[in-house]
Design an enzyme around this catalytic site. Structure first.
Site, PDB file in Angstrom:
ATOM      1  N   ASP A  59     -22.355  -8.022  23.799  1.00  9.30           N
ATOM      2  CA  ASP A  59     -21.534  -7.581  22.658  1.00  9.30           C
ATOM      3  C   ASP A  59     -21.424  -6.058  22.720  1.00  9.30           C
ATOM      4  OD1 ASP A  59     -20.135  -7.277  20.316  1.00  9.30           O
ATOM      5  OD2 ASP A  59     -21.731  -7.988  18.987  1.00  9.30           O
ATOM      6  N   CYS A  64       0.858  -1.195   0.000  1.00  6.44           N
ATOM      7  CA  CYS A  64       0.000   0.000   0.000  1.00  6.44           C
ATOM      8  C   CYS A  64       0.887   1.236   0.000  1.00  6.44           C
ATOM      9  CB  CYS A  64      -0.883  -0.014   1.239  1.00  6.44           C
ATOM     10  SG  CYS A  64      -1.705   1.544   1.525  1.00  6.44           S
ATOM     11  N   CYS A  67     -14.803  -6.513  21.182  1.00  6.67           N
ATOM     12  CA  CYS A  67     -13.908  -5.961  20.156  1.00  6.67           C
ATOM     13  C   CYS A  67     -12.739  -5.229  20.810  1.00  6.67           C
ATOM     14  CB  CYS A  67     -14.673  -5.032  19.219  1.00  6.67           C
ATOM     15  SG  CYS A  67     -15.492  -3.698  20.074  1.00  6.67           S
ATOM     16  N   TYR A 120     -26.806  -5.448  24.073  1.00  5.66           N
ATOM     17  CA  TYR A 120     -26.122  -4.638  23.052  1.00  5.66           C
ATOM     18  C   TYR A 120     -26.358  -5.283  21.683  1.00  5.66           C
ATOM     19  CZ  TYR A 120     -23.502  -3.371  27.303  1.00  5.66           C
ATOM     20  OH  TYR A 120     -23.134  -2.993  28.575  1.00  5.66           O
ATOM     21  N   GLU A 177     -31.003  -2.776  23.216  1.00  2.00           N
ATOM     22  CA  GLU A 177     -30.168  -1.903  22.377  1.00  2.00           C
ATOM     23  C   GLU A 177     -30.575  -0.437  22.628  1.00  2.00           C
ATOM     24  OE1 GLU A 177     -27.569  -1.912  20.022  1.00  2.00           O
ATOM     25  OE2 GLU A 177     -28.050   0.217  19.885  1.00  2.00           O
ATOM     26  N   GLN A 207     -21.525  -5.495  11.547  1.00  2.00           N
ATOM     27  CA  GLN A 207     -20.091  -5.770  11.683  1.00  2.00           C
ATOM     28  C   GLN A 207     -19.459  -5.471  10.324  1.00  2.00           C
ATOM     29  OE1 GLN A 207     -18.544  -6.588  14.427  1.00  2.00           O
ATOM     30  NE2 GLN A 207     -20.137  -7.348  15.785  1.00  2.00           N
TER      31      GLN A 207
HETATM   32  C1  LIG Z   1     -20.429  -3.884  19.009  1.00  2.00           C
HETATM   33  S1  LIG Z   1     -22.066  -3.393  18.643  1.00  2.00           S
HETATM   34  C2  LIG Z   1     -22.840  -4.963  18.583  1.00  2.00           C
HETATM   35  C3  LIG Z   1     -24.075  -5.062  17.759  1.00  2.00           C
HETATM   36  C4  LIG Z   1     -24.564  -6.444  17.402  1.00  2.00           C
HETATM   37  N1  LIG Z   1     -24.430  -7.396  18.460  1.00  2.00           N
HETATM   38  C5  LIG Z   1     -23.932  -6.961  16.115  1.00  2.00           C
HETATM   39  O1  LIG Z   1     -23.151  -7.905  16.144  1.00  2.00           O
HETATM   40  O2  LIG Z   1     -24.222  -6.380  15.051  1.00  2.00           O
HETATM   41  C6  LIG Z   1     -22.570  -2.672  20.135  1.00  2.00           C
HETATM   42  C7  LIG Z   1     -23.975  -2.145  20.165  1.00  2.00           C
HETATM   43  O3  LIG Z   1     -24.263  -1.707  21.501  1.00  2.00           O
HETATM   44  C8  LIG Z   1     -25.075  -0.542  21.445  1.00  2.00           C
HETATM   45  N2  LIG Z   1     -24.908   0.120  22.750  1.00  2.00           N
HETATM   46  C9  LIG Z   1     -23.910   0.939  23.166  1.00  2.00           C
HETATM   47  N3  LIG Z   1     -24.065   1.245  24.479  1.00  2.00           N
HETATM   48  C10 LIG Z   1     -25.190   0.609  24.890  1.00  2.00           C
HETATM   49  C11 LIG Z   1     -25.851   0.511  26.162  1.00  2.00           C
HETATM   50  N4  LIG Z   1     -25.393   1.151  27.235  1.00  2.00           N
HETATM   51  N5  LIG Z   1     -26.966  -0.246  26.237  1.00  2.00           N
HETATM   52  C12 LIG Z   1     -27.445  -0.889  25.129  1.00  2.00           C
HETATM   53  N6  LIG Z   1     -26.856  -0.834  23.915  1.00  2.00           N
HETATM   54  C13 LIG Z   1     -25.737  -0.111  23.795  1.00  2.00           C
HETATM   55  C14 LIG Z   1     -24.560   0.193  20.228  1.00  2.00           C
HETATM   56  O4  LIG Z   1     -25.531   1.078  19.729  1.00  2.00           O
HETATM   57  C15 LIG Z   1     -24.262  -0.969  19.255  1.00  2.00           C
HETATM   58  O5  LIG Z   1     -25.391  -1.269  18.471  1.00  2.00           O
END
Ligand SMILES: C[S@@+](CC[C@H](N)C(=O)[O-])C[C@H]1O[C@@H](n2cnc3c(N)ncnc32)[C@H](O)[C@@H]1O
Length: 445
Positions: free
Chosen positions: A375, A71, A402, A307, A328, A278
């Site tokens: 998650d 790159c 992550c 989440y 969520e 993702q």
């Molecule tokens: C890493 S993503 C995971 C989403 C899903 N599990 C996926 O694999 O597509 C984290 C998610 O947590 C939500 N989030 C962040 N803080 C939160 C909270 N305090 N309570 C509930 N959801 C939350 C974010 O909006 C996001 O959609």
């Protein structure tokens, strides 16, 4: 040791960001671009109490794992940081990062650590790119942000972003140039055009989002873009905010379908401009499969998917359990999850809009929960949320993470009541030092 001193060092280790590590008089030296096993000449650039930062001057003995960088903006770009290594070494470094962080931070030793899961697709694996625009010497440019800065490196090709991005960006840059359209300036907060977002699905359907500061008729640009047959949907996203968040909620469909459709473990999901997905679809499926293997659900189980985003994990396990409850915070993601459940004829899912820490009490009062999936975003779980889980004694936790630093912190907090049984690193982000993992925790007997 002082700045500008030169010395010869053996690289003994690599840090979590892929920098080489050497030692000198009990001080640790970090050297960007150096690889474990290499003998290097370095020049000191910064001396702090316990650590030294140095730059690589010459490789005296080269590692067999060094690769020619493919790159041209790698040195500056804030995207990838492991392109100078073989992918084999990258996987080993990232596996060790997960394992060692759990051992040192969570202070756990007795757990099964599985091999890293990867499909070895290290090119064009991302399904989403947001590319900022600017003007340099009166010419429209776009590109990637420099590491730890808001300077744009002019560039339209990227080896991990969607393949058609280059073609799309060139059309947009030419159109903006030819029509003398003003480009948003972060300093003066003036100008129309801010960025392009591009999303793609596994079947190579594309959505393009033109991000601007106000409404504008882009029908001539749309006509040029749709010469690329993969583009199924084009939006204008009007973002009047002056902060660093590039995408607003104000989406105006200007061509084609309102959503593109993604297949995740044989379920169909609608993808709109703001949908959370993702970034690596194919690896996300392997991640979810591993989470399901560790969850090992039965048809009698009630599961919480904390989440849950737009419900991709919830809907992937729904046919294996009695009931799944997704939680969520983003309202539109919860609407997406409900619509996705309907679209896939799933009737045993419930989605709750709110913060996990605010709604978990109510949920566990009403339901006997057999297992919970976490998650969370990079900052990990809220302490109050973990307190409720501990007091409720939910037998099993599957923690998808992550960020191993916050995973390790949360495990340290849970470990008086939960044993870590198995951990699997999963590589969703090849060529970068980011690494995902799935951990199974079970309530102590
Ligand atoms: C890493 S993503 C995971 C989403 C899903 N599990 C996926 O694999 O597509 C984290 C998610 O947590 C939500 N989030 C962040 N803080 C939160 C909270 N305090 N309570 C509930 N959801 C939350 C974010 O909006 C996001 O959609």
């Amino acid at each position: 040791m002082k700045v500008n001193d030169r010395l010869e060092v053996l690289i003994e280790n690599m840090d979590k960001d892929g920098q080489g590590i050497a030692y000198y008089n009990k001080k640790i030296i970090f050297i960007k671009g150096a690889i474990i096993g290499e003998l290097c000449e370095i020049e000191v650039t910064k001396v702090l109490k316990k650590l030294i930062q140095a730059k690589l001057i010459k490789i005296i003995k080269q590692s067999e794992y060094r690769r020619v960088v493919d790159c041209k903006i790698y040195d500056k770009c804030g995207g990838c940081n492991l392109r100078h290594l073989s992918y084999e070494l990258e996987k080993e470094i990232k596996s060790n990062k997960v394992k060692n962080t759990l051992i040192h931070v969570s202070k756990i030793h007795d757990f099964k650590f599985n091999s890293l899961i990867s499909n070895n697709q290290i090119y064009y694996y991302r399904n989403k790119a947001i590319v900022p625009f600017s003007k340099i010497d009166n010419k429209v440019i776009c590109g990637m942000y420099e590491a730890a800065s808001h300077n744009i490196i002019p560039n339209t090709t990227c080896l991990i972003e969607p393949k058609l991005l280059d073609q799309i960006l060139k059309i947009v840059v030419n159109y903006l140039e030819e029509n003398n359209i003003s480009i948003y300036d972060e300093t003066t907060k003036k100008g129309l055009f801010r960025a392009v977002m591009c999303r793609k699905t596994k079947d190579d359907s594309y959505m393009v989002v033109l991000i601007t500061t106000s409404n504008y008729n882009f029908s001539n640009l749309v006509n040029k873009l749709i010469t690329i047959p993969n583009i199924k949907s084009i939006y204008l996203n009007v973002n009047e905010r002056y902060d660093n968040v590039l995408l607003s909620d104000n989406n105006i469909l200007i061509h084609g379908d309102p959503t593109i459709s993604e297949d995740i473990l044989d379920h169909q999901f609608n993808v709109s401009p703001n949908t959370f997905l993702q970034v690596n679809n194919q690896m996300a499926e392997l991640l979810y499969e591993e989470a399901i293997r560790l969850l090992n659900p039965t048809k009698e189980d009630t599961i919480i998917d904390a989440y849950c985003g737009m419900g991709s994990i919830s809907l992937s396990i729904a046919d294996k359990v009695k009931k799944v409850i997704g939680i969520e915070v983003v309202e539109s993601a919860v609407e997406d999850a409900k619509n996705n459940a309907k679209r896939n004829n799933i009737n045993n899912s419930l989605f709750i809009n709110g913060k996990c820490e605010d709604v978990i009490n109510e949920v566990v009062k009403k339901e006997k929960v057999d297992a919970i999936i976490f998650d969370p975003p990079r900052k990990g779980c809220d302490k109050h949320f973990l307190d409720v889980i501990k007091s409720t004694k939910i037998p099993k936790i599957v923690y998808v993470s992550c960020n191993v630093a916050t995973l390790a912190r949360d495990i340290l907090y849970l470990k008086d009541l939960y044993d870590v049984v198995e951990v699997t690193p999963v590589d969703l982000f090849p060529r970068t030092s980011h690494i995902e993992s799935v951990t199974l925790l079970e309530q102590k007997k």
